[in-house]
Design a protein around this motif. Structure first.
Motif, short mmCIF file in Angstrom:
data_model
loop_
_atom_site.label_atom_id
_atom_site.label_comp_id
_atom_site.label_asym_id
_atom_site.label_seq_id
_atom_site.Cartn_x
_atom_site.Cartn_y
_atom_site.Cartn_z
N TRP A 46 42.04 45.87 39.18
CA TRP A 46 42.26 46.89 40.20
C TRP A 46 42.56 48.25 39.59
O TRP A 46 42.00 49.26 40.02
CB TRP A 46 43.44 46.48 41.12
CG TRP A 46 43.08 45.51 42.19
CD1 TRP A 46 42.32 44.39 42.06
CD2 TRP A 46 43.47 45.58 43.57
NE1 TRP A 46 42.22 43.74 43.26
CE2 TRP A 46 42.92 44.44 44.20
CE3 TRP A 46 44.24 46.46 44.31
CZ2 TRP A 46 43.11 44.19 45.55
CZ3 TRP A 46 44.45 46.21 45.66
CH2 TRP A 46 43.87 45.08 46.28
N GLN A 68 51.04 44.58 44.11
CA GLN A 68 50.07 44.90 43.06
C GLN A 68 50.22 46.35 42.61
O GLN A 68 50.27 46.64 41.41
CB GLN A 68 48.64 44.66 43.58
CG GLN A 68 47.55 44.93 42.56
CD GLN A 68 47.69 44.05 41.33
OE1 GLN A 68 47.99 42.87 41.43
NE2 GLN A 68 47.48 44.64 40.17
N LEU A 108 36.51 47.06 47.08
CA LEU A 108 37.19 46.06 46.26
C LEU A 108 37.21 44.71 46.97
O LEU A 108 37.55 44.63 48.15
CB LEU A 108 38.63 46.48 45.98
CG LEU A 108 38.93 47.21 44.66
CD1 LEU A 108 40.39 47.59 44.60
CD2 LEU A 108 38.57 46.34 43.46
#
Length: 221
Positions: free
Chosen positions: A116, A25, A107
């Motif tokens: 994000w 990510q 998160l």
């Protein structure tokens, strides 16, 4: 041309596949670079001492030393490191406890990965707002733990009128940008005022700031 600041990131998770997912990510963000990975709380503390990351993504559930305890220990040694707790749970008590230990953010792992980046950028830039839900949690916590003595006296208020104005808006959940638009000053000036406020009060983050203000009668419940 303004050079983009690179945020150095330490990933902390005891599961290899979870670290890999986080790594994939973050690889999409040009201004974030991974400088290390830890498999335990103890290793996270060691790598924090050695690598001095700007941001730590910390799993909340780890054996021996969990993410909350690790966060507390790291923040005591390195208060300038930003820490975001990662969890699969949406329990607000976990969020509240994480922020009490000094974390800057929280998160949910199953959140859309596209969300994000803006969130982490906000954390790095000290612009995470206190949600209305969290303010209510703070108020409820204070209400359920009344002061032991009725003779309690509030500390002297060291803040200027402008700082108090900003404090009240922070406690209502507004972001730095929203505050700047509301009181007609730059976002940079808002950030400077907040730095002065937290320094004067020796407060870790916006949640602690909100709680302190409510407890001492500076902001109405």
């Amino acid at each position: 041309m303004i050079e983009t600041k690179i945020t150095k990131v330490l990933i902390v998770d005891d599961h290899a596949h979870a670290r890999e997912a986080i790594r994939e990510q973050l690889s999409e963000y040009e201004d974030f670079t991974i400088i290390g990975e830890a498999r335990s709380g103890e290793e996270a503390i060691f790598l924090s001492d050695q690598l001095h990351p700007d941001l730590i993504l910390m799993d909340i559930n780890m054996p021996d030393l969990d993410g909350l305890k690790t966060t507390k220990l790291i923040k005591e040694r390195h208060p300038n490191i930003k820490i975001v707790i990662l969890t699969v749970s949406e329990d607000s008590t976990h969020l509240f406890e994480a922020l009490k230990q000094g974390a800057q953010g929280f998160l949910i792992k199953k959140v859309n990965p596209g969300d994000w980046y803006p969130y982490l950028k906000s954390v790095v830039s000290d612009n995470i707002p206190v949600s209305y839900e969290l303010v209510n949690e703070v108020i409820q916590t204070i209400s359920s733990h009344p002061r032991k003595s009725s003779t309690h006296t509030h500390p002297a208020n060291p803040l200027s009128q402008r700082e108090m104005e900003i404090l009240k808006l922070v406690a209502k959940g507004y972001t730095n940008k929203e505050i700047s638009n509301m009181i007609f000053i730059s976002e940079y000036t808002v950030k400077n005022h907040l730095k002065n406020i937290t320094k004067k009060l020796d407060i870790k983050n916006r949640v602690h700031l909100t709680r302190y203000a409510i407890e001492n009668g500076w902001v109405e419940q």
